[in-house]
Design a protein around this motif. Structure first.
Motif, mmCIF file in Angstrom:
data_model
loop_
_atom_site.group_PDB
_atom_site.id
_atom_site.type_symbol
_atom_site.label_atom_id
_atom_site.label_comp_id
_atom_site.label_asym_id
_atom_site.label_seq_id
_atom_site.Cartn_x
_atom_site.Cartn_y
_atom_site.Cartn_z
ATOM 1 N N ALA A 1 0.831 -1.207 0.000
ATOM 2 C CA ALA A 1 0.000 0.000 0.000
ATOM 3 C C ALA A 1 0.868 1.260 0.000
ATOM 4 N N LEU A 2 1.956 1.249 0.766
ATOM 5 C CA LEU A 2 2.868 2.401 0.794
ATOM 6 C C LEU A 2 3.540 2.589 -0.571
ATOM 7 N N ASP A 3 3.907 1.488 -1.203
ATOM 8 C CA ASP A 3 4.498 1.571 -2.551
ATOM 9 C C ASP A 3 3.494 2.140 -3.550
ATOM 10 N N LEU A 4 2.229 1.744 -3.406
ATOM 11 C CA LEU A 4 1.178 2.249 -4.294
ATOM 12 C C LEU A 4 1.027 3.762 -4.112
ATOM 13 N N ASP B 1 1.464 9.483 -6.297
ATOM 14 C CA ASP B 1 1.331 10.679 -5.459
ATOM 15 C C ASP B 1 1.424 12.009 -6.213
ATOM 16 N N ASP B 2 1.555 11.983 -7.527
ATOM 17 C CA ASP B 2 1.433 13.242 -8.284
ATOM 18 C C ASP B 2 0.912 12.955 -9.694
ATOM 19 N N ALA C 1 -5.583 11.825 -1.853
ATOM 20 C CA ALA C 1 -5.999 10.550 -1.255
ATOM 21 C C ALA C 1 -4.799 9.699 -0.861
ATOM 22 N N THR C 2 -3.746 9.700 -1.694
ATOM 23 C CA THR C 2 -2.552 8.913 -1.371
ATOM 24 C C THR C 2 -1.838 9.508 -0.157
ATOM 25 N N LEU D 1 -1.423 4.843 7.165
ATOM 26 C CA LEU D 1 -0.635 3.601 7.188
ATOM 27 C C LEU D 1 0.557 3.720 8.130
ATOM 28 N N LEU D 2 1.211 4.865 8.109
ATOM 29 C CA LEU D 2 2.369 5.078 8.983
ATOM 30 C C LEU D 2 1.955 5.220 10.440
ATOM 31 N N MET D 3 0.782 5.781 10.679
ATOM 32 C CA MET D 3 0.326 6.020 12.046
ATOM 33 C C MET D 3 -0.133 4.740 12.738
#
Length: 500
Positions: free
Chosen positions: A244-247, A252-253, A276-277, A284-286
């Motif tokens: 998900a982080l890779d996605l 992201d732009d 949204a990303t 996800l990080l939190m």
């Protein structure tokens, strides 16, 4: 059985109901034939009206959005009249909730439908989104996050119970349309400050993050496309936290979006994807979930549960759907139950093919069209993969589809191997066994399904036993014996036919 058919027809027609969602970005109407039996609408239409387009600038609903919304709602009214739907649930979310002219817009809509409009509080919206997710999964444990145009709703769910809920004003439409004078703070900083304001969220380490909302569904559609994942079903599609982080990093732009040429991302969503990303990445990080899971059920389904008083989360939703599906496909005699009762005693509950999947397999694989065996097998396989049942995970769908495939053809044949590769060897093996058992039952039922009631199939030690009364011995043809032998081979057992 005729009486049963008449009763069911009356029940289905009496339970038709609609829900209208007045969202910040879009307005959607769904009509359900019998929500208790099937949570998939028979009518589903959306219009992007952007009611919240000017909210951050003026504090009011967008005038063009209001004008367009009224024309859309008048069309919805005509559809409801033609569909003879009397039970209508209408609710509004962040844009109408926060706008100065929200109460006036509410009164206009109420006049169109002669029906009350409920303006949800942020916590009510979070709760109903969570109820919708609970409805769509067998077990929910983690954080539910519903991202809309005007707000982000968060709920903590443990063992299917909602423990915490919150709403934040960081919807994608709202953040994208911030006035220039307010853009001194970066979007990332605004998102961070809002998420950090929820004390319990910062302390939560969730097993799963369940995402709801059109823009996040678009993200996961893109992931399915980029990975060439074979099963194009969004509900219960899941990826790891790292994936998900890779996605998020890859989308992201806008330049990255254009370079990837992802058809699943429409122009209307492109502006919102980077926002949204950003929100997803920070979540996800939190909370550091193990998995991210997509839900197509959310606030609309949750609203029907609340407003209609359904206790659906206490029932076996899959059995409800199968009963409804069998009737709708013409199985008025409920023959799928005859198949289920015939084969159930030779299978024990296990993680590779739970007993709860046997009835769906018996029902969804039941087809009697004028096609060759292999054609039936391929058709059933595709049909089950895409069946509109919320309760089936992706692996469940493939296992049930495989068993249905092998009901109609020899286990030496395989469908598309891209799907099969998503299962373990043990899952494939037991799917073959269930398919072989159904193939045996189909051979017996070729004369009449009544005969399934007069024979029994059991497993004693390492032997599969078919018990037949002497008066029905003619049922055990060479074809039936061949299929019994094939089943015993798949189950690595001996077989015996006992006449009495």
């Amino acid at each position: 059985m005729l009486l049963q058919k008449v009763i069911k027809q009356k029940i289905f027609s009496a339970k038709k109901e609609a829900v209208i969602d007045l969202g910040s970005n879009s307005i959607r109407m769904l009509i359900y034939e019998d929500f208790e039996k099937s949570q998939i609408p028979i009518f589903n239409e959306k219009a992007v009206c952007s009611l919240g387009n000017s909210l951050e600038l003026t504090g009011k609903l967008d005038p063009k959005g209001v004008e367009y919304s009224i024309s859309v709602l008048e069309r919805f009214k005509n559809i409801l009249c033609n569909s003879r739907v009397s039970n209508i649930n209408i609710f509004a979310t962040a844009a109408v909730r926060d706008a100065k002219d929200g109460p006036y817009f509410k009164s206009v809509v109420e006049k169109i439908f002669d029906n009350q409009v409920e303006i949800l509080t942020g916590e009510q919206e979070a709760e109903r989104s969570a109820l919708g997710v609970i409805l769509g999964f067998e077990k929910v444990d983690g954080i539910v996050a519903d991202l809309g145009g005007g707000s982000l709703e968060i709920a903590k769910v443990k063992n299917g119970l909602i423990e915490k809920k919150a709403s934040l004003p960081i919807g994608v439409l709202r953040l994208f349309n911030r006035p220039k004078k307010k853009k001194t703070k970066k979007i990332s900083q605004i998102i961070s400050e809002n998420l950090s304001s929820i004390g319990w969220l910062k302390k939560t380490k969730a097993k799963n993050l369940y995402v709801v909302g059109g823009v996040w569904r678009t993200l996961l559609k893109a992931d399915i496309f980029l990975k060439k994942y074979p099963l194009n079903v969004l509900h219960q599609y899941q990826i790891t936290r790292e994936e998900a982080l890779d996605l998020c990093l890859s989308l992201d732009d806008k330049k990255k979006l254009r370079s990837l040429k992802v058809d699943q991302i429409t122009k209307s969503r492109t502006n919102y994807i980077p926002i949204a990303t950003n929100i997803l990445k920070q979540l996800l990080l939190m909370i550091a979930p193990e998995k991210l899971q997509c839900s197509i059920s959310g606030v609309r389904e949750g609203t029907l549960i609340v407003k209609s008083g359904y206790k659906l989360t206490e029932h076996d939703l899959l059995n409800n759907f199968i009963d409804y599906s069998a009737f709708r496909t013409g199985d008025y005699g409920e023959n799928y139950l005859k198949y289920y009762n015939f084969i159930k005693d030779i299978f024990k509950d296990n993680e590779n093919f739970p007993i709860r999947l046997l009835k769906p397999t018996c029902s969804l694989s039941n087809i009697d069209w004028g096609l060759g065996a292999f054609q039936k097998a391929e058709l059933v396989f595709a049909q089950i993969l895409n069946t509109p049942a919320l309760s089936l995970s992706h692996s469940d769908r493939i296992k049930v589809a495989l068993a249905g495939f092998w009901r109609y053809c020899s286990v030496k044949h395989y469908p598309d191997r891209d799907y099969v590769s998503l299962l373990s060897n043990n899952e494939i093996l037991i799917s073959r066994q269930v398919g072989a058992a159904l193939r045996l039952a189909s051979g017996i039922a070729a004369m009449s399904t009544i005969f399934l009631d007069n024979l029994s199939l059991s497993k004693k030690g390492n032997t599969i036993v078919l018990s037949v009364s002497n008066q029905h011995s003619q049922i055990v043809t060479k074809s039936v014996q061949k299929r019994l032998k094939s089943l015993s081979r798949e189950m690595e057992s001996d077989f015996k036919i006992i006449y009495s």
